[in-house]
Write a protein that holds these residues in place. Structure first.
Motif, short mmCIF file in Angstrom:
data_model
loop_
_atom_site.label_atom_id
_atom_site.label_comp_id
_atom_site.label_asym_id
_atom_site.label_seq_id
_atom_site.Cartn_x
_atom_site.Cartn_y
_atom_site.Cartn_z
N GLU A 1 -16.65 -33.04 -4.47
CA GLU A 1 -15.24 -32.82 -4.21
C GLU A 1 -14.48 -34.15 -4.25
O GLU A 1 -13.35 -34.21 -4.75
CB GLU A 1 -15.06 -32.15 -2.85
CG GLU A 1 -13.62 -31.74 -2.54
CD GLU A 1 -13.05 -30.72 -3.52
OE1 GLU A 1 -11.81 -30.65 -3.63
OE2 GLU A 1 -13.85 -30.01 -4.17
N SER A 2 -15.10 -35.22 -3.76
CA SER A 2 -14.42 -36.52 -3.77
C SER A 2 -14.20 -37.03 -5.19
O SER A 2 -13.16 -37.63 -5.49
CB SER A 2 -15.22 -37.54 -2.95
OG SER A 2 -16.51 -37.74 -3.52
N THR A 3 -15.19 -36.78 -6.06
CA THR A 3 -15.04 -37.19 -7.46
C THR A 3 -13.96 -36.38 -8.14
O THR A 3 -13.13 -36.92 -8.89
CB THR A 3 -16.39 -37.03 -8.21
OG1 THR A 3 -17.35 -37.94 -7.65
CG2 THR A 3 -16.23 -37.32 -9.69
N ARG A 4 -13.92 -35.09 -7.88
CA ARG A 4 -12.88 -34.24 -8.48
C ARG A 4 -11.51 -34.64 -7.96
O ARG A 4 -10.53 -34.67 -8.71
CB ARG A 4 -13.17 -32.76 -8.20
CG ARG A 4 -14.44 -32.26 -8.89
CD ARG A 4 -14.65 -30.77 -8.66
NE ARG A 4 -13.68 -29.99 -9.39
CZ ARG A 4 -12.86 -29.08 -8.83
NH1 ARG A 4 -12.89 -28.87 -7.52
NH2 ARG A 4 -12.02 -28.40 -9.56
N GLN A 5 -11.43 -34.97 -6.69
CA GLN A 5 -10.16 -35.42 -6.12
C GLN A 5 -9.71 -36.73 -6.78
O GLN A 5 -8.53 -36.91 -7.09
CB GLN A 5 -10.28 -35.62 -4.61
CG GLN A 5 -10.40 -34.33 -3.80
CD GLN A 5 -9.08 -33.61 -3.62
OE1 GLN A 5 -8.04 -34.10 -4.06
NE2 GLN A 5 -9.11 -32.45 -2.99
N ALA A 6 -10.68 -37.63 -6.97
CA ALA A 6 -10.35 -38.93 -7.58
C ALA A 6 -9.87 -38.77 -9.02
O ALA A 6 -9.01 -39.52 -9.49
CB ALA A 6 -11.57 -39.85 -7.54
N ASN A 7 -10.41 -37.78 -9.72
CA ASN A 7 -10.05 -37.56 -11.13
C ASN A 7 -8.87 -36.61 -11.30
O ASN A 7 -8.37 -36.44 -12.42
CB ASN A 7 -11.26 -37.01 -11.90
CG ASN A 7 -12.35 -38.06 -12.06
OD1 ASN A 7 -12.14 -39.24 -11.79
ND2 ASN A 7 -13.52 -37.63 -12.49
N ALA A 8 -8.43 -36.01 -10.21
CA ALA A 8 -7.34 -35.04 -10.29
C ALA A 8 -6.05 -35.66 -10.79
O ALA A 8 -5.19 -34.98 -11.36
CB ALA A 8 -7.11 -34.39 -8.92
N ARG A 9 -5.91 -37.00 -10.61
CA ARG A 9 -4.68 -37.66 -11.06
C ARG A 9 -4.50 -37.60 -12.57
O ARG A 9 -3.39 -37.79 -13.08
CB ARG A 9 -4.68 -39.12 -10.60
CG ARG A 9 -5.73 -40.01 -11.24
CD ARG A 9 -5.75 -41.37 -10.57
NE ARG A 9 -6.59 -42.35 -11.23
CZ ARG A 9 -7.90 -42.45 -11.06
NH1 ARG A 9 -8.53 -41.61 -10.23
NH2 ARG A 9 -8.59 -43.38 -11.70
N PHE A 10 -5.59 -37.32 -13.29
CA PHE A 10 -5.51 -37.23 -14.74
C PHE A 10 -5.16 -35.81 -15.21
O PHE A 10 -4.90 -35.60 -16.39
CB PHE A 10 -6.84 -37.65 -15.37
CG PHE A 10 -7.25 -39.05 -15.04
CD1 PHE A 10 -6.48 -40.13 -15.44
CD2 PHE A 10 -8.39 -39.31 -14.31
CE1 PHE A 10 -6.84 -41.44 -15.14
CE2 PHE A 10 -8.78 -40.61 -14.00
CZ PHE A 10 -8.00 -41.67 -14.41
N PHE A 11 -5.16 -34.86 -14.29
CA PHE A 11 -4.88 -33.47 -14.62
C PHE A 11 -3.60 -33.02 -13.91
O PHE A 11 -3.09 -33.70 -13.02
CB PHE A 11 -6.05 -32.58 -14.20
CG PHE A 11 -7.33 -32.83 -14.95
CD1 PHE A 11 -7.70 -32.01 -16.01
CD2 PHE A 11 -8.16 -33.89 -14.61
CE1 PHE A 11 -8.89 -32.24 -16.71
CE2 PHE A 11 -9.35 -34.12 -15.29
CZ PHE A 11 -9.70 -33.30 -16.35
N ASN A 12 -3.09 -31.87 -14.31
CA ASN A 12 -1.89 -31.33 -13.66
C ASN A 12 -2.18 -30.83 -12.25
O ASN A 12 -1.31 -30.87 -11.38
CB ASN A 12 -1.32 -30.18 -14.49
CG ASN A 12 -0.80 -30.65 -15.84
OD1 ASN A 12 -0.22 -31.72 -15.94
ND2 ASN A 12 -1.02 -29.85 -16.87
#
Length: 247
Positions: free
Chosen positions: A159-170
């Protein structure tokens, strides 16, 4: 380990790009392991500029991606195939067949992982692997606890990795939940490794690495067992009170 401390991220990128160019001069058919994310973008930009200014022939260079999202097509703007095409292949007009990237749309992901390992071996292995490091010490998508003998495999993104990468997605719901990543043992087969670390948030990971011990909870520490590693680290990420005597 060769530790190079620099003042800024820009200096880190310039130093890293020069090292890559030097390797390319030594071996025009260089097999370059490429990382993605925010850390290496400046390095690719500097590398592209150097290649153009010095009119270097890079047509024989091959690249091997560290990872790829599962479920994203190549033309998705957040796929890692698209990333390396945008930052390296398009500006240098390189032949795309020289880019080796896991197929995140494969119907048989396990078979794709095996195929990718074989593809790397068919190239004769990686000559120079460029790496970034996560704040928790991950390299590629190899999170803490990943077996040190792991080969290319499918990972469930934390979840932390997905949160960190969320800035690249809508929206975070668009962030894939899985990825294919080159394993730790595969990374360790690279002839040379170039690790980049910048920002205070990387301090703990850098400290763990420079402590000299291998710890499964800090995947980056496996690099202590590699014979040819260069760490380029900005001052704000180099929090150790040790001197640069790690070479």
């Amino acid at each position: 380990m060769n530790v190079v401390t620099v003042k800024t991220k820009e200096e880190m990128s310039a130093t890293a790009s020069k090292l890559i160019v030097d390797k390319l001069r030594q071996k025009p058919e260089l097999v370059l392991g490429v990382a993605t994310g925010g850390t290496p973008i400046g390095t690719y930009e500097e590398f592209v500029d150097r290649v153009k200014q010095e009119e270097l022939d890079v047509s024989s260079m091959r690249t091997v991606n560290l990872d790829e999202y599962v479920g994203l097509p190549r033309d998705h703007e957040e796929s890692y195939w698209h990333y390396i095409y945008t930052h390296l292949y398009k500006p240098l007009k390189l032949p795309v067949e020289n880019a080796f990237v896991p197929d995140g749309l494969s119907r048989d992901l396990e078979a794709e992982c095996n195929r990718y390992e074989e593809a790397i071996e068919s190239l004769g292995g990686v000559d120079l692997q460029l790496l970034g490091v996560g704040r928790n010490g991950h390299i590629g998508f190899n999170e803490p606890g990943t077996p040190m003998d792991s080969r290319t495999h499918v990972v469930e993104l934390t979840e932390s990795t997905r949160q960190a990468n969320a800035r690249f997605f809508n929206d975070i719901e668009e962030v894939p939940t899985q990825a294919i990543t080159v394993g730790i043992s595969t990374i360790m087969k690279s002839r040379s490794i170039l690790l980049l670390a910048s920002g205070q948030e990387k301090c703990a990971a850098v400290e763990a690495l420079l402590d000299g011990k291998v710890d499964i909870e800090w995947p980056v520490t496996i690099l202590n067992g590699h014979p040819d590693v260069t760490l380029i680290v900005t001052e704000d990420a180099y929090c150790s009170d040790k001197e640069d005597d790690h070479a």
